[in-house]
Design a protein around this motif. Structure first.
Motif, short mmCIF file in Angstrom:
data_model
loop_
_atom_site.label_atom_id
_atom_site.label_comp_id
_atom_site.label_asym_id
_atom_site.label_seq_id
_atom_site.Cartn_x
_atom_site.Cartn_y
_atom_site.Cartn_z
N VAL A 56 0.84 -1.20 0.00
CA VAL A 56 0.00 0.00 0.00
C VAL A 56 0.88 1.25 0.00
O VAL A 56 0.65 2.19 -0.77
CB VAL A 56 -0.96 0.01 1.22
CG1 VAL A 56 -1.71 1.33 1.30
CG2 VAL A 56 -1.93 -1.16 1.13
N LYS A 57 1.91 1.24 0.83
CA LYS A 57 2.82 2.38 0.89
C LYS A 57 3.57 2.59 -0.43
O LYS A 57 3.92 3.71 -0.77
CB LYS A 57 3.82 2.21 2.03
CG LYS A 57 3.19 2.38 3.40
CD LYS A 57 4.22 2.24 4.50
CE LYS A 57 3.58 2.46 5.86
NZ LYS A 57 4.56 2.34 6.95
N ALA A 58 3.78 1.51 -1.16
CA ALA A 58 4.48 1.60 -2.46
C ALA A 58 3.56 2.07 -3.58
O ALA A 58 4.00 2.34 -4.68
CB ALA A 58 5.09 0.25 -2.81
N GLY A 59 2.24 2.15 -3.30
CA GLY A 59 1.30 2.63 -4.32
C GLY A 59 0.43 1.56 -4.93
O GLY A 59 -0.26 1.82 -5.92
N ALA A 60 0.44 0.35 -4.38
CA ALA A 60 -0.38 -0.73 -4.91
C ALA A 60 -1.85 -0.44 -4.62
O ALA A 60 -2.20 0.20 -3.64
CB ALA A 60 0.03 -2.06 -4.29
N ARG A 61 -2.70 -0.92 -5.50
CA ARG A 61 -4.15 -0.73 -5.39
C ARG A 61 -4.86 -2.08 -5.28
O ARG A 61 -4.42 -3.06 -5.88
CB ARG A 61 -4.70 0.01 -6.61
CG ARG A 61 -4.08 1.37 -6.83
CD ARG A 61 -4.63 2.37 -5.83
NE ARG A 61 -4.06 3.69 -6.02
CZ ARG A 61 -3.14 4.21 -5.23
NH1 ARG A 61 -2.69 3.53 -4.21
NH2 ARG A 61 -2.68 5.42 -5.46
N TYR A 62 -5.96 -2.10 -4.56
CA TYR A 62 -6.77 -3.31 -4.44
C TYR A 62 -7.78 -3.40 -5.58
O TYR A 62 -8.10 -4.48 -6.05
CB TYR A 62 -7.51 -3.31 -3.09
CG TYR A 62 -8.40 -4.50 -2.90
CD1 TYR A 62 -7.85 -5.75 -2.61
CD2 TYR A 62 -9.78 -4.40 -3.03
CE1 TYR A 62 -8.66 -6.86 -2.46
CE2 TYR A 62 -10.59 -5.51 -2.87
CZ TYR A 62 -10.02 -6.73 -2.58
OH TYR A 62 -10.83 -7.84 -2.44
N LEU A 63 -8.26 -2.27 -6.06
CA LEU A 63 -9.28 -2.20 -7.11
C LEU A 63 -8.81 -1.24 -8.20
O LEU A 63 -8.34 -0.14 -7.89
CB LEU A 63 -10.61 -1.70 -6.52
CG LEU A 63 -11.73 -1.40 -7.50
CD1 LEU A 63 -12.24 -2.69 -8.13
CD2 LEU A 63 -12.86 -0.67 -6.78
#
Length: 94
Positions: A56-63
């Motif tokens: 999440v901190k690296a910029g990953a998205r769930y949707l």
């Protein structure tokens, strides 16, 4: 059209128009649930697994929502780079 991954040297299934884009995306990105909403003309991808805090901190998205399969494929490829997920069919580095 989705272009080949820079490191692979091969075309992706989405660059071949006779293939089903939904099937191709699902094959290329097995860690995602991918669907096409024909009413809203939206392509949606949701991760099968929750994200780790570092992702999440690296910029990953769930949707991820996009207007075309090409744009969704490009967004998912970027997510793969962020999370360092190996390409389908390739073993992870030791």
């Amino acid at each position: 059209m989705i272009t080949p991954e820079p490191h692979s040297g091969q075309e992706t299934p989405l660059s071949q128009p006779q293939n089903d884009p939904l099937g191709a995306l699902r094959q290329l990105f097995p860690d995602w649930y991918i669907e096409h909403d024909t009413v809203l003309a939206r392509w949606r991808a949701m991760r099968h697994q929750p994200l780790a805090l570092r992702e999440v901190k690296a910029g990953a998205r769930y949707l991820i929502l996009r207007a075309s399969p090409e744009r969704l494929g490009a967004a998912l490829a970027r997510q793969r780079e962020i999370t360092c997920t190996p390409h389908a069919g390739r073993a992870a580095a030791p």
